[in-house]
Write a protein that holds these residues in place. Structure first.
Motif, PDB file in Angstrom:
ATOM      1  N   ARG A   1       0.861  -1.196   0.000  1.00 33.47           N
ATOM      2  CA  ARG A   1       0.000   0.000   0.000  1.00 33.47           C
ATOM      3  C   ARG A   1       0.890   1.237   0.000  1.00 33.47           C
ATOM      4  N   LEU A   2       0.686   2.094  -1.008  1.00 34.49           N
ATOM      5  CA  LEU A   2       1.534   3.270  -1.211  1.00 34.49           C
ATOM      6  C   LEU A   2       0.681   4.528  -1.259  1.00 34.49           C
ATOM      7  N   THR A   3       1.231   5.605  -0.746  1.00 32.89           N
ATOM      8  CA  THR A   3       0.597   6.915  -0.918  1.00 32.89           C
ATOM      9  C   THR A   3       1.561   7.799  -1.704  1.00 32.89           C
ATOM     10  N   GLY A   4       1.014   8.539  -2.645  1.00 27.46           N
ATOM     11  CA  GLY A   4       1.859   9.375  -3.493  1.00 27.46           C
ATOM     12  C   GLY A   4       1.094  10.568  -4.021  1.00 27.46           C
ATOM     13  N   LYS A   5       1.688  11.225  -5.021  1.00 30.94           N
ATOM     14  CA  LYS A   5       1.066  12.413  -5.597  1.00 30.94           C
ATOM     15  C   LYS A   5       1.177  12.388  -7.111  1.00 30.94           C
TER      16      LYS A   5
ATOM     17  N   ALA B   1       8.781   6.251  -8.259  1.00 33.09           N
ATOM     18  CA  ALA B   1       7.604   6.677  -9.011  1.00 33.09           C
ATOM     19  C   ALA B   1       7.169   5.596  -9.985  1.00 33.09           C
ATOM     20  N   ALA B   2       5.947   5.764 -10.502  1.00 31.67           N
ATOM     21  CA  ALA B   2       5.398   4.841 -11.494  1.00 31.67           C
ATOM     22  C   ALA B   2       4.532   5.613 -12.471  1.00 31.67           C
TER      23      ALA B   2
ATOM     24  N   ALA C   1      12.345  -0.933  -2.533  1.00 32.26           N
ATOM     25  CA  ALA C   1      11.644   0.344  -2.368  1.00 32.26           C
ATOM     26  C   ALA C   1      10.289   0.154  -1.696  1.00 32.26           C
ATOM     27  N   LEU C   2       9.591  -0.919  -2.046  1.00 32.60           N
ATOM     28  CA  LEU C   2       8.312  -1.200  -1.387  1.00 32.60           C
ATOM     29  C   LEU C   2       8.521  -1.468   0.100  1.00 32.60           C
ATOM     30  N   GLU C   3       9.560  -2.233   0.432  1.00 31.51           N
ATOM     31  CA  GLU C   3       9.838  -2.510   1.841  1.00 31.51           C
ATOM     32  C   GLU C   3      10.120  -1.212   2.605  1.00 31.51           C
TER      33      GLU C   3
ATOM     34  N   PHE D   1       5.822   8.482  -5.312  1.00 32.83           N
ATOM     35  CA  PHE D   1       5.500   7.963  -3.982  1.00 32.83           C
ATOM     36  C   PHE D   1       6.478   8.435  -2.914  1.00 32.83           C
ATOM     37  N   ALA D   2       7.741   8.614  -3.282  1.00 33.79           N
ATOM     38  CA  ALA D   2       8.746   9.019  -2.300  1.00 33.79           C
ATOM     39  C   ALA D   2      10.022   9.405  -3.023  1.00 33.79           C
ATOM     40  N   SER D   3      10.940   9.939  -2.275  1.00 35.12           N
ATOM     41  CA  SER D   3      12.298  10.192  -2.757  1.00 35.12           C
ATOM     42  C   SER D   3      13.259   9.589  -1.752  1.00 35.12           C
ATOM     43  N   ASP D   4      14.348   9.004  -2.257  1.00 30.45           N
ATOM     44  CA  ASP D   4      15.365   8.423  -1.390  1.00 30.45           C
ATOM     45  C   ASP D   4      16.727   8.580  -2.060  1.00 30.45           C
ATOM     46  N   ALA D   5      17.698   7.848  -1.581  1.00 32.28           N
ATOM     47  CA  ALA D   5      19.055   7.982  -2.120  1.00 32.28           C
ATOM     48  C   ALA D   5      19.139   7.588  -3.585  1.00 32.28           C
ATOM     49  N   GLU D   6      18.177   6.816  -4.045  1.00 33.55           N
ATOM     50  CA  GLU D   6      18.163   6.380  -5.447  1.00 33.55           C
ATOM     51  C   GLU D   6      17.413   7.359  -6.345  1.00 33.55           C
TER      52      GLU D   6
END
Length: 351
Positions: free
Chosen positions: A65-69, A115-116, A141-143, A106-111
């Motif tokens: 389950r993901l939340t994004g924009k 997104a999709a 990324a899902l984890e 969905f998020a931003s991280d070191a990678e």
């Protein structure tokens, strides 16, 4: 058969919102040809015999389950079926304004951005998403960014809690891919597994990646018109050999959960011999209704299921509809806890 044949009244207070601790302290209703008995899951070593074989599902639930924009608009996505290393089917809320080509971050991280892109749009808020990461990188990324996809009847004020990461995962979990837990397996603990082994009860694994379709309602009044969702399953040559050895020594095959049962029955082949299975890998959409002739399973351990559901239809096929009506009426009267975090029953196959 009519959908109303599988209906029953369930008080909302019996829908479990949290698991019991320790897991094997959950109640276990033994349902046999001689009647009903109230037990605990930790009693399993006494209820099974030396030479029996437990078959468990080793799927691992993804935080799907993901939340994004999409731009400035918020979107919630629940993945439900992998279609490739980077492509998933998903349900989205709200889906009305989403269209093919839209990018959801969905998020931003070191990678970088996680997104999709919306590849396809289907009815009922269903999408096909292609992620900008694939394979192990997508799972990682899902984890990191996803939440456990708890069933809709488990209520959380602000979504899945941190404790659900452990509680909604079985001790057998190895192969990532499920978006719902094989809930009968949630009751097992290492001490219980040690006690079963000491009793001479063997264990083997298979995989069925449980999809969110397991929660979809049956909409046809004539239940034979329902079409099951397809789920990916795998049964190895080693597990097929374990079943064969169990049959040869006169032991019983005990499916831990309806997912294990459906995989075993999907792998049963007429030419393989009575009660034997062959290696299997692929999708299964096996729909089991009363009248089905079981080929591979003698006992079934499973949780208590929703009224009018395909899972209640399956247990009615396994032990008899009237038997299961009686068992569920007893469970309700005695305050057993229902559904994913609830109690369990041990069913004997009807003659």
């Amino acid at each position: 058969m009519l959908l109303s044949d599988f209906d029953f009244e369930l008080p909302q207070s019996l829908i479990a919102q949290q698991p019991v601790e320790p897991r094997d302290s959950a109640r276990l209703l033994q349902v046999g040809r001689d009647g009903l008995a109230d037990r605990r899951v930790r009693d399993l070593p006494e209820l099974l015999r030396a030479g029996d074989l437990l078959v468990v599902n080793d799927t691992r639930v993804l935080p799907a389950r993901l939340t994004g924009k999409r731009g400035e608009a918020g979107v919630e996505v629940t993945l439900h079926k992998a279609e490739g290393p980077a492509r998933w089917r998903a349900f989205a809320r709200p889906a009305k304004r989403l269209k093919p080509g839209d990018r959801i971050v969905f998020a931003s991280d070191a990678e970088g951005a996680f997104a999709a892109e919306v590849a396809e749009k289907h009815e009922g808020g269903e999408l096909a998403l292609v992620f900008e990461r694939s394979g192990p990188a997508l799972i990682e990324a899902l984890e990191r960014h996803g939440a456990m996809p708890l069933p809709p009847y488990i209520k959380r004020p602000s979504g899945a809690e941190a404790a659900d990461r452990r509680a909604y995962q079985t001790v057998f979990a190895q192969r990532s891919g499920a978006v719902a837990a094989p809930t009968a397996g949630l009751h097992f603990t290492e001490p219980l597994l040690e006690a079963l082994a000491a009793r001479g009860i063997e264990r083997t694994t298979l995989t069925l990646h449980v999809g969110a379709g397991t929660f979809l309602p049956v909409k046809h009044e004539r239940v034979e018109e329902h079409r099951m969702h397809a789920e990916w399953a795998s049964l190895s040559a080693e597990t097929a050999a374990a079943v064969a050895r169990t049959r040869a020594r006169g032991g019983r095959v005990v499916a831990v959960g309806t997912t294990a049962l459906r995989t075993l029955e999907s792998a049963a082949r007429p030419g393989a011999g009575a009660g034997l299975v062959e290696p299997f890998e692929g999708e299964t959409s096996l729909f089991i209704l009363p009248g089905y002739r079981f080929k591979a399973v003698d006992l079934l351990m499973t949780n208590f299921h929703l009224p009018r559901s395909t899972l209640f239809m399956l247990v009615a096929a396994f032990s008899g509809l009237e038997t299961m009506r009686t068992a569920y009426a007893h469970a309700i009267a005695e305050g057993y806890r229902f559904f994913s975090y609830g109690d369990a029953c041990l069913l004997e196959r009807q003659a």
